[in-house]
Design a protein around this motif. Structure first.
Motif, PDB file in Angstrom:
ATOM      1  N   PRO A  37      65.652  -2.152 -29.594  1.00 53.54           N
ATOM      2  CA  PRO A  37      66.414  -0.901 -29.479  1.00 53.54           C
ATOM      3  C   PRO A  37      67.357  -0.900 -28.271  1.00 53.54           C
ATOM      4  O   PRO A  37      67.081  -1.529 -27.237  1.00 53.54           O
ATOM      5  CB  PRO A  37      65.315   0.146 -29.304  1.00 53.54           C
ATOM      6  CG  PRO A  37      64.201  -0.595 -28.620  1.00 53.54           C
ATOM      7  CD  PRO A  37      64.230  -1.979 -29.204  1.00 53.54           C
ATOM      8  N   ILE A  38      68.465  -0.186 -28.398  1.00 54.50           N
ATOM      9  CA  ILE A  38      69.394   0.041 -27.288  1.00 54.50           C
ATOM     10  C   ILE A  38      69.824   1.507 -27.304  1.00 54.50           C
ATOM     11  O   ILE A  38      69.779   2.167 -28.337  1.00 54.50           O
ATOM     12  CB  ILE A  38      70.649  -0.861 -27.357  1.00 54.50           C
ATOM     13  CG1 ILE A  38      71.501  -0.510 -28.596  1.00 54.50           C
ATOM     14  CG2 ILE A  38      70.272  -2.332 -27.355  1.00 54.50           C
ATOM     15  CD1 ILE A  38      72.884  -1.160 -28.580  1.00 54.50           C
ATOM     16  N   TRP A  39      70.224   2.010 -26.142  1.00 58.97           N
ATOM     17  CA  TRP A  39      70.709   3.383 -26.013  1.00 58.97           C
ATOM     18  C   TRP A  39      72.199   3.479 -26.320  1.00 58.97           C
ATOM     19  O   TRP A  39      72.964   2.557 -26.034  1.00 58.97           O
ATOM     20  CB  TRP A  39      70.502   3.889 -24.588  1.00 58.97           C
ATOM     21  CG  TRP A  39      69.083   4.057 -24.167  1.00 58.97           C
ATOM     22  CD1 TRP A  39      68.320   3.138 -23.501  1.00 58.97           C
ATOM     23  CD2 TRP A  39      68.259   5.212 -24.361  1.00 58.97           C
ATOM     24  NE1 TRP A  39      67.058   3.646 -23.284  1.00 58.97           N
ATOM     25  CE2 TRP A  39      66.990   4.913 -23.795  1.00 58.97           C
ATOM     26  CE3 TRP A  39      68.458   6.454 -24.956  1.00 58.97           C
ATOM     27  CZ2 TRP A  39      65.935   5.827 -23.808  1.00 58.97           C
ATOM     28  CZ3 TRP A  39      67.410   7.359 -24.982  1.00 58.97           C
ATOM     29  CH2 TRP A  39      66.172   7.048 -24.408  1.00 58.97           C
ATOM     30  N   SER A  40      72.617   4.608 -26.867  1.00 64.03           N
ATOM     31  CA  SER A  40      74.040   4.917 -26.892  1.00 64.03           C
ATOM     32  C   SER A  40      74.472   5.254 -25.475  1.00 64.03           C
ATOM     33  O   SER A  40      73.653   5.535 -24.597  1.00 64.03           O
ATOM     34  CB  SER A  40      74.330   6.095 -27.829  1.00 64.03           C
ATOM     35  OG  SER A  40      73.698   7.283 -27.365  1.00 64.03           O
ATOM     36  N   SER A  41      75.755   5.221 -25.216  1.00 68.14           N
ATOM     37  CA  SER A  41      76.261   5.400 -23.853  1.00 68.14           C
ATOM     38  C   SER A  41      75.969   6.786 -23.294  1.00 68.14           C
ATOM     39  O   SER A  41      75.871   6.965 -22.077  1.00 68.14           O
ATOM     40  CB  SER A  41      77.768   5.133 -23.809  1.00 68.14           C
ATOM     41  OG  SER A  41      78.436   5.889 -24.807  1.00 68.14           O
ATOM     42  N   ASP A  42      75.806   7.784 -24.160  1.00 66.48           N
ATOM     43  CA  ASP A  42      75.491   9.134 -23.693  1.00 66.48           C
ATOM     44  C   ASP A  42      73.998   9.449 -23.762  1.00 66.48           C
ATOM     45  O   ASP A  42      73.573  10.561 -23.421  1.00 66.48           O
ATOM     46  CB  ASP A  42      76.284  10.185 -24.471  1.00 66.48           C
ATOM     47  CG  ASP A  42      75.984  10.149 -25.974  1.00 66.48           C
ATOM     48  OD1 ASP A  42      75.128   9.336 -26.408  1.00 66.48           O
ATOM     49  OD2 ASP A  42      76.617  10.927 -26.709  1.00 66.48           O
ATOM     50  N   GLY A  43      73.193   8.491 -24.207  1.00 65.67           N
ATOM     51  CA  GLY A  43      71.756   8.689 -24.279  1.00 65.67           C
ATOM     52  C   GLY A  43      71.291   9.533 -25.450  1.00 65.67           C
ATOM     53  O   GLY A  43      70.102   9.841 -25.556  1.00 65.67           O
ATOM     54  N   ALA A  44      72.216   9.910 -26.343  1.00 66.07           N
ATOM     55  CA  ALA A  44      71.853  10.795 -27.455  1.00 66.07           C
ATOM     56  C   ALA A  44      71.227  10.038 -28.625  1.00 66.07           C
ATOM     57  O   ALA A  44      70.466  10.615 -29.397  1.00 66.07           O
ATOM     58  CB  ALA A  44      73.081  11.556 -27.941  1.00 66.07           C
ATOM     59  N   TYR A  45      71.561   8.744 -28.775  1.00 66.15           N
ATOM     60  CA  TYR A  45      71.074   7.958 -29.900  1.00 66.15           C
ATOM     61  C   TYR A  45      70.402   6.673 -29.419  1.00 66.15           C
ATOM     62  O   TYR A  45      70.665   6.185 -28.313  1.00 66.15           O
ATOM     63  CB  TYR A  45      72.228   7.579 -30.833  1.00 66.15           C
ATOM     64  CG  TYR A  45      72.782   8.727 -31.640  1.00 66.15           C
ATOM     65  CD1 TYR A  45      72.238   9.058 -32.878  1.00 66.15           C
ATOM     66  CD2 TYR A  45      73.855   9.466 -31.157  1.00 66.15           C
ATOM     67  CE1 TYR A  45      72.761  10.115 -33.629  1.00 66.15           C
ATOM     68  CE2 TYR A  45      74.371  10.528 -31.890  1.00 66.15           C
ATOM     69  CZ  TYR A  45      73.819  10.851 -33.120  1.00 66.15           C
ATOM     70  OH  TYR A  45      74.323  11.899 -33.844  1.00 66.15           O
ATOM     71  N   ILE A  46      69.594   6.135 -30.297  1.00 63.86           N
ATOM     72  CA  ILE A  46      69.011   4.814 -30.100  1.00 63.86           C
ATOM     73  C   ILE A  46      69.299   3.994 -31.353  1.00 63.86           C
ATOM     74  O   ILE A  46      69.049   4.455 -32.467  1.00 63.86           O
ATOM     75  CB  ILE A  46      67.497   4.896 -29.852  1.00 63.86           C
ATOM     76  CG1 ILE A  46      67.219   5.571 -28.508  1.00 63.86           C
ATOM     77  CG2 ILE A  46      66.863   3.505 -29.885  1.00 63.86           C
ATOM     78  CD1 ILE A  46      65.760   5.889 -28.263  1.00 63.86           C
ATOM     79  N   ALA A  47      69.879   2.808 -31.158  1.00 59.21           N
ATOM     80  CA  ALA A  47      70.131   1.896 -32.272  1.00 59.21           C
ATOM     81  C   ALA A  47      69.086   0.792 -32.244  1.00 59.21           C
ATOM     82  O   ALA A  47      68.591   0.407 -31.179  1.00 59.21           O
ATOM     83  CB  ALA A  47      71.536   1.304 -32.175  1.00 59.21           C
ATOM     84  N   ALA A  49      67.816  10.208 -30.202  1.00 55.26           N
ATOM     85  CA  ALA A  49      66.793   9.794 -29.249  1.00 55.26           C
ATOM     86  C   ALA A  49      65.666  10.802 -29.129  1.00 55.26           C
ATOM     87  O   ALA A  49      64.548  10.444 -28.747  1.00 55.26           O
ATOM     88  CB  ALA A  49      67.429   9.542 -27.880  1.00 55.26           C
ATOM     89  N   ASN A  50      65.948  12.074 -29.438  1.00 50.65           N
ATOM     90  CA  ASN A  50      64.891  13.093 -29.362  1.00 50.65           C
ATOM     91  C   ASN A  50      64.050  13.162 -30.634  1.00 50.65           C
ATOM     92  O   ASN A  50      63.138  13.990 -30.737  1.00 50.65           O
ATOM     93  CB  ASN A  50      65.488  14.462 -29.042  1.00 50.65           C
ATOM     94  CG  ASN A  50      66.469  14.940 -30.106  1.00 50.65           C
ATOM     95  OD1 ASN A  50      66.607  14.337 -31.173  1.00 50.65           O
ATOM     96  ND2 ASN A  50      67.172  16.033 -29.808  1.00 50.65           N
ATOM     97  N   GLY A  51      64.372  12.311 -31.607  1.00 52.09           N
ATOM     98  CA  GLY A  51      63.604  12.268 -32.839  1.00 52.09           C
ATOM     99  C   GLY A  51      63.931  13.360 -33.831  1.00 52.09           C
ATOM    100  O   GLY A  51      63.364  13.398 -34.932  1.00 52.09           O
ATOM    101  N   ALA A  52      64.862  14.254 -33.470  1.00 53.57           N
ATOM    102  CA  ALA A  52      65.183  15.396 -34.331  1.00 53.57           C
ATOM    103  C   ALA A  52      66.290  15.026 -35.311  1.00 53.57           C
ATOM    104  O   ALA A  52      67.435  15.436 -35.180  1.00 53.57           O
ATOM    105  CB  ALA A  52      65.612  16.583 -33.478  1.00 53.57           C
TER     106      ALA A  52
END
Length: 260
Positions: A40-50, A63-66
């Motif tokens: 996994p990696i973070w998006s630059s704003d921390g909102a997503y995980i790829a 990233a919050n699972g919602a």
């Protein structure tokens, strides 16, 4: 991998992706297999995980699972996400090809998401990492016979120009947030530092060792990244081998002072 705000950590465990909050020490499961998720990696704003799911696709999830997961790249070959551009527009990933080995590709995260080649040679090209301004990419290649760190402009130049950053071997590059320093791991597992400038042209200084690490060496020198850098640029998170003899944790503070 540490989140852009430095407050969370994402990793894979038991073939699923988990997010750990440093302050509370609480781990939350983000994905639920099968077929399992890795790298996994973070998006630059921390909102997503790829992350890669199974052997032929890269997905992202809030990233919050919602929310549900979304397919970003579908391929018949193994593809692993590596780095998200600071503006959130592009993602670089490595794809394994029988003919050319490991190649670096990128996709626009929005729009048609049509992949394009960033680095493709007969060598193994991997571990691509965006610079903080998004105009450069540091990566690992063994085109010289051993793995070294190179830098190229992004989007890639038609001239194929690149700069050698490491000396005597290197893997797993990461940028300091101000864009003026690159870190990497030497062949003898030392944490190396090299000062760089990107304007008006790319230039790099002489690499020097910061400290000896006990980083995990899987034998795949240009495989998954085994360390990360905190947003302040002064703290390192390093994956080390498990030891039943370890009874304490030593943390070194203020181990160097540098005006950046």
């Amino acid at each position: 991998m540490i989140s852009p705000d430095g407050k969370r950590l994402v990793g894979d465990r038991d073939r699923d992706t988990w997010v750990l909050e440093f302050a509370r020490g609480v781990a939350t499961r983000l994905t639920f297999g099968p077929p399992g998720t890795r790298d996994p990696i973070w998006s630059s704003d921390g909102a997503y995980i790829a992350y890669r799911k199974g052997g032929a696709g890269i997905y992202r999830k809030p990233a919050n699972g919602a929310g549900g997961e979304e397919l970003l790249v579908q391929t018949k070959k193994l593809a692993v996400p590596l780095s998200w551009s600071p503006d959130g527009r592009f993602m670089v990933y490595v794809q394994i090809n029988p003919e050319t080995g490991a190649d670096l590709l990128a996709i626009p995260v929005t729009g048609d998401r049509k992949p394009f080649v960033v680095v493709q040679t007969a060598a193994t090209d991997n571990q691509g990492q965006f610079s903080p301004d998004g105009h450069w990419l540091a990566y690992t290649s063994n085109e010289s016979g051993q793995s070294e760190i190179y830098a190229i402009p992004f989007p890639p130049s038609s001239s194929g120009v690149k700069w050698l950053v490491s000396r005597g071997g290197g893997v797993q590059p990461r940028w300091r947030r101000n864009g003026r320093e690159l870190f990497y791991i030497s062949q003898d597992s030392k944490m190396m530092s090299v000062e760089v400038t990107t304007q008006p042209v790319f230039q790099s200084g002489t690499p020097h060792a910061l400290f000896q690490t006990e980083i995990v060496d899987t034998g795949i020198r240009n495989g998954p990244m085994s360390w990360d850098l905190a947003p302040d640029g002064n703290r390192f998170l390093i994956i080390t081998a498990n030891s039943s003899d370890t009874s304490s944790l030593t943390v070194a503070l203020n181990w160097r002072v540098r005006d950046k």
